[in-house]
Each structure stands twice: as structure tokens, then as C-alpha cells.
Design a protein around this motif. Sequence first.
Motif, PDB file in Angstrom:
ATOM      1  N   UNK A 167       7.118  35.064  13.208  1.00 53.83           N
ATOM      2  CA  UNK A 167       7.516  34.961  11.803  1.00 53.83           C
ATOM      3  C   UNK A 167       8.884  34.306  11.619  1.00 53.83           C
ATOM      4  N   UNK A 168       9.401  33.682  12.684  1.00 51.28           N
ATOM      5  CA  UNK A 168      10.656  32.942  12.549  1.00 51.28           C
ATOM      6  C   UNK A 168      10.388  31.581  11.914  1.00 51.28           C
ATOM      7  N   UNK A 169      11.438  30.956  11.419  1.00 53.67           N
ATOM      8  CA  UNK A 169      11.310  29.648  10.794  1.00 53.67           C
ATOM      9  C   UNK A 169      10.985  28.566  11.828  1.00 53.67           C
ATOM     10  N   UNK A 170      10.355  27.492  11.360  1.00 56.39           N
ATOM     11  CA  UNK A 170      10.125  26.312  12.204  1.00 56.39           C
ATOM     12  C   UNK A 170      11.441  25.535  12.318  1.00 56.39           C
ATOM     13  N   UNK A 171      11.827  25.019  13.500  1.00 54.87           N
ATOM     14  CA  UNK A 171      11.120  25.065  14.777  1.00 54.87           C
ATOM     15  C   UNK A 171      11.548  26.213  15.678  1.00 54.87           C
ATOM     16  N   UNK A 172      12.392  27.128  15.133  1.00 58.17           N
ATOM     17  CA  UNK A 172      12.883  28.231  15.949  1.00 58.17           C
ATOM     18  C   UNK A 172      11.722  29.047  16.522  1.00 58.17           C
ATOM     19  N   UNK A 173      10.671  29.241  15.741  1.00 53.46           N
ATOM     20  CA  UNK A 173       9.539  30.044  16.201  1.00 53.46           C
ATOM     21  C   UNK A 173       8.936  29.465  17.476  1.00 53.46           C
ATOM     22  N   UNK A 174       8.621  28.166  17.440  1.00 52.39           N
ATOM     23  CA  UNK A 174       7.999  27.530  18.597  1.00 52.39           C
ATOM     24  C   UNK A 174       8.937  27.501  19.800  1.00 52.39           C
ATOM     25  N   UNK A 175      10.196  27.212  19.540  1.00 49.31           N
ATOM     26  CA  UNK A 175      11.170  27.141  20.631  1.00 49.31           C
ATOM     27  C   UNK A 175      11.356  28.511  21.277  1.00 49.31           C
ATOM     28  N   UNK A 176      11.474  29.542  20.451  1.00 47.67           N
ATOM     29  CA  UNK A 176      11.661  30.893  20.979  1.00 47.67           C
ATOM     30  C   UNK A 176      10.489  31.310  21.854  1.00 47.67           C
ATOM     31  N   UNK A 177       9.281  31.113  21.369  1.00 49.94           N
ATOM     32  CA  UNK A 177       8.104  31.505  22.144  1.00 49.94           C
ATOM     33  C   UNK A 177       7.995  30.734  23.451  1.00 49.94           C
ATOM     34  N   UNK A 178       8.326  29.429  23.410  1.00 49.91           N
ATOM     35  CA  UNK A 178       8.265  28.612  24.623  1.00 49.91           C
ATOM     36  C   UNK A 178       9.282  29.088  25.655  1.00 49.91           C
ATOM     37  N   UNK A 179      10.510  29.315  25.211  1.00 50.20           N
ATOM     38  CA  UNK A 179      11.571  29.703  26.138  1.00 50.20           C
ATOM     39  C   UNK A 179      11.273  31.060  26.766  1.00 50.20           C
ATOM     40  N   UNK A 180      10.837  32.028  25.967  1.00 50.52           N
ATOM     41  CA  UNK A 180      10.580  33.357  26.498  1.00 50.52           C
ATOM     42  C   UNK A 180       9.443  33.343  27.518  1.00 50.52           C
ATOM     43  N   UNK A 181       8.437  32.507  27.281  1.00 50.34           N
ATOM     44  CA  UNK A 181       7.285  32.483  28.181  1.00 50.34           C
ATOM     45  C   UNK A 181       7.522  31.612  29.409  1.00 50.34           C
ATOM     46  N   UNK A 182       8.072  30.415  29.220  1.00 50.02           N
ATOM     47  CA  UNK A 182       8.086  29.429  30.304  1.00 50.02           C
ATOM     48  C   UNK A 182       9.448  29.238  30.969  1.00 50.02           C
ATOM     49  N   UNK A 183      10.522  29.632  30.292  1.00 53.74           N
ATOM     50  CA  UNK A 183      11.851  29.469  30.882  1.00 53.74           C
ATOM     51  C   UNK A 183      12.374  30.803  31.408  1.00 53.74           C
ATOM     52  N   UNK A 184      12.348  31.814  30.554  1.00 57.58           N
ATOM     53  CA  UNK A 184      12.845  33.127  30.977  1.00 57.58           C
ATOM     54  C   UNK A 184      11.772  33.982  31.643  1.00 57.58           C
ATOM     55  N   UNK A 185      10.524  33.580  31.543  1.00 60.58           N
ATOM     56  CA  UNK A 185       9.395  34.290  32.165  1.00 60.58           C
ATOM     57  C   UNK A 185       9.389  35.778  31.778  1.00 60.58           C
ATOM     58  N   UNK A 186       9.540  36.015  30.473  1.00 59.86           N
ATOM     59  CA  UNK A 186       9.596  37.383  29.947  1.00 59.86           C
ATOM     60  C   UNK A 186       8.255  37.872  29.403  1.00 59.86           C
ATOM     61  N   UNK A 187       7.207  37.063  29.619  1.00 60.06           N
ATOM     62  CA  UNK A 187       5.870  37.459  29.162  1.00 60.06           C
ATOM     63  C   UNK A 187       4.946  37.506  30.379  1.00 60.06           C
ATOM     64  N   UNK A 188       4.824  38.650  31.027  1.00 62.91           N
ATOM     65  CA  UNK A 188       3.921  38.753  32.189  1.00 62.91           C
ATOM     66  C   UNK A 188       2.486  38.396  31.792  1.00 62.91           C
ATOM     67  N   UNK A 189       1.752  37.891  32.771  1.00 60.87           N
ATOM     68  CA  UNK A 189       0.364  37.526  32.515  1.00 60.87           C
ATOM     69  C   UNK A 189      -0.450  38.735  32.071  1.00 60.87           C
ATOM     70  N   UNK A 190      -1.336  38.486  31.122  1.00 63.36           N
ATOM     71  CA  UNK A 190      -2.251  39.537  30.678  1.00 63.36           C
ATOM     72  C   UNK A 190      -3.549  38.872  30.223  1.00 63.36           C
TER      73      UNK A 190
END
Length: 579
Positions: A167-190
Motif C-alpha cells: 500500500x505504499x506509493x509508486x515507485x516506493x512500493x515496487x522498490x521496497x518489495x524488490x529490495x526486501x526479497x532480492x537484496x536483503x533476502x528477508x522473505x524466506x521461500x514459501x
Amino acid sequence: MEQTRKQARKQANDKLWLDSYPAGIPFEVDVHRFANLIDMLDAACARFPQHVAFSNQGSSITYAELDTLSRRFAGYLQHDVGLLKGERVAIMLPNLLQYPVVLFGVLRAGGVVVNTNPLYTERELLYQLNDSGASCIVVLENFAHTLEQVVHSSALRSVITSQVGDLLNFPRAQLTNFVLRHVRHMVPDWHMAEARPLPKALHEGEHIALRPVALAPDDLAFLQYTGGTTGTPKGAMLSHANLVANVLQTSAWIGNVMQDGEETAILPLPLYHVFALMGMLTFLHLGANSVLVTDPRDTAGLVHLLRYTKASAIIGVNTLFKALLNAPGIAQAAAHRLKLTIAGGMAVQRVVADKWQDVFGAPIVEGYGLTESSPIATANRLDLAEYTGSIGLPLPSTEVAILDDDGSALAQGEVGEIAVRGPQVMRGYWKRPDDSAAVLTADGWLRTGDIGVMDPRGYVKLLDRKKDVIIVSGFKVFPNEVEDVAVACPGVLEAVAVGAADERSGEVVKLVVLRQDATLDADTLLAHCKRNLTGYKVPKYVVFREQPLPKSAVGKILRRLVQAEMNAPTAAPAPQSVA
């Protein structure tokens, strides 16, 4: 006017605390003003449609947008999930814009919210899901791997997932999700094929006609889990009337300071905690902008918010306020004076209260409550000149009594058990009539298990907490749960959990163990605890004993004796500590 107030006090069965109320604070509130929380939400959205309701990470939603999004989610729950009135929905989210949207969507659909700590272990999560009978869960993807392990052992028929940036504004929403998943690896596989992303649910809900649900005041709004007086997790049944009453009581108490539609409040405590939940509901009723803090450990970020949002209010616990006072830049942040600082969850230390007042020019207003009282029962006046060590006066429409062991009221000045009566007191514990009867009297008193005394002015002083409860940064840790996990570790014969003083957290858990296997070490035991307990419950210290733990004649471990032994300076810390 003063004569009228005194006459009203006499007519109120000599409630001596009423004489200590500030001018302008009502003795009673109209608990029937709203039939339910949705009525209260609708009123706020109608009064402040274009005002910002919630902010997070540089984005915000207005009251009108909250109204629209919560209706969409409610429609999705009714149509696609098939949610019926009274069904339970677990919310496993941190402080994000999604939280209020999902919460009010569940309530609009007639559901009952089950707040769920995102950091729960598999064991803790499965227990709460099964005990509540939740049929649906909304979970942040960062924690979906935990849910994946237990989902098929529960009664869940629907899983809705969310990403941090949804629910963040564009493009912050896309950037945040990308960084957390692919850069910081904070989303374990499920992998849960049945899971539905929250954005899709909101999109589908846009085209669904919401069926209005008649919500009576006594209908359940929340199953809010707590250890109660025994440590066994129980769902406190909080009705719409309970929460509405406590919102109106709290709003009346701070009404001399906070102006409708003009305030900004910082909420760094997790909204799944009942204290933060009530803060959020109260500020929503007042038309405030609630700034949701996703990571309260980011002290620099909090200082930045205090400085640049020009916040007028903040809620927190002693450890958070202490960390802020020691943070760089706090003097500049305090240049814009706060109107209101509210503390709960744990005792405020005098040194912290005094320094806060020096820096911010306003006191920390300490209150007292329990999950079972929705939660606030007492609070100090907002115009205090200095720290008192008191937990304050009963809120409007609230009674407090000091009881003896037989449940009889004690005279003013005598020490006994604190009891609370008022419209905010829960209906009881979910599916636990015996536990409910143990704390709720026939004439409506909630026996808190806390020991206190009331002075001649009606101020209540808390002298001792519920037996054996450990308070870690405002969160309750019940020793029974820690001990149950510890003794399940191979090599442990006996274990007892006690509290230990800690500079940062106020208290931490210390585990005293008699080994069955002499080769068991602290690292192995702590790793076992970390797999089965939320982080704040995990022991920070492990002490191995050579002698059996002290016991009563019937074999019950005497925790108080162990605690006394641990107060001696001979206990050695474990080689590993956990935050």
C-alpha cells in the motif's frame, strides 16, 4: 461548578478519585454513543474524509481511502472467502498501512479479529490458530514460511498474503518489495498454492457489493490472546462495546489536550499488542494522523519522525523512551514540543520520566490496564508536574477496588488485590468458563491478580505484578510456557524461568536448569528455545544447577526461592544471548 462536581461525586457512591479529576473531564462517558467499532469508524470517515488517517514509510491513506479499502476487503471476505458473522480471522502483520485496512475490513464483514504476533514460532502459531478456530489469515510474506509448516494442521480455509510495500506509493512500493526479497533476502521461500495476494483481494473487492452486517454491542470484535493469570494463552473475548467504551474513556481523559482532526501521533508499538491497538483506535476516533512505525528498534528513524512530522503524541514503553533520550539528535527533535506521551506495558523508571520531562517539557503519562480490560483502567493526569510512581486514577465510567483474599473490599490505604469494574471489562475467556469464573465476579469485577493500594485522593499504586510474570520491554512472558519448552529439550530434567534485571529491556528471562545429560550446553538449549519461542520469550541467561530445584511438600517448584537465589551475584550468564 465545583459544588456540582462534589454533589455528583457523592451520588456516585463516594468514589473518592473523582475529586482528583481535572476540570473538564467527565465522570462518565456515553458508552452507547456508537453501537460498534464500525459505527465509530464511519463517523470518523464522515467527519475527516480528506484528513490523513495513517502514514507509514513516506506514504499515507486518508480516512476516505481507509473507508473505501476496508469495504473492498470486507466484500472480498464475504464473497470469495465466504466469511460468516462471528468467524475468526487471524491478522499476522506488523505496523503497515495494510493493518488498519485489513482490521476494519474483517470487522465490516462481521468477523472477529485474532491478532497474531508475526514472530510466532510454528508451535505458538498453530496453538493460537487452533484455539481460536480461525478460518482465514492475513500474513506478511516475510513470515509465510512459518505458516506454511502448520497451515494444513489448522482449520484455515483461506490464506491471504501481503508484501511490505503493498500500500505504499509508486515507485516506493515496487522498490521496497524488490529490495526486501532480492537484496536483503528477508522473505524466506514459501509455497502455499491456495494463498491469495492482498492487492488482488482488494481489486476483486472493488467489484463486489458489500452486504451490511448488523453488529450488536455485545458481538465479539477481538479474541486478544493473553496469558491471563496462569500463563496458558487464552483468548480474551473483547466485544465491540468493550472497545468502543475504552476509546471513549481514553478520548475523554486526553480531551483537554488533543484537538479533533488536528493531531499527529507516532505509534511505534506493534498494533497486535492491545495497548497499541487501543492507541490506534483512539487516535482514529479523534481524526488524527497515526504514523505507524514498522521497526521500533530503528531509534534514528524515530528521532527523525519526532523532528520532521511535528508529532503531538507518542505512545511507548519505558525502554523505548530511554533509548530515544540517549539517541543523537533528540534535543533537536524535542524542539517541537509533544503534547502527550503515554506509557504502558511496564513500569516507567523515575530517571527516564524526569529526563523526558526535562527534554520535552511534558510528562510521561503512565497508565495501567490489562488485555482483559480492553486495556486501559487507570491513568495519571496529563498536567502532572513530576513523576509520582502512581498508575493514576480510574478512567471515567470505571471503578477500582482493593480486595482481600475473600473478595471483600478493603478500606482506603490497605494493601490488597486490584479489581476493576466498567464497560471495558471483557466478556470472558474464549471457551474457558472455569478460567473466566476465576477472574470475573458475579457483580462485574475483574480480579487482576495485581497487588496495590489506593491513597486518600484515589490514586492507585501498583506494588506487585501478577505472580511470576516477567515483563520484557513491555511484553508479558509467562514462565510456565518457557519452562514447558525448556523441559522438552533432550537432556533437561528440571527447569524454572525467572526474571532478571536488564538495562535495555527492563527484564529478561533467566532459565535455571537441572540437567539429565551433563553434556547439554547452553548453546544447544537456547537453540531449542529459539525454535519454539518468540524472540522476547527466549532466555537471555542459562544457569545450570547441580542440585534439584527447591520444591514444596507437594512437589511444586518454588519459583520465588529460585528467584531469590538468582538475585545473588553468583549466577553466570550463558555464553549466548538473544535480543
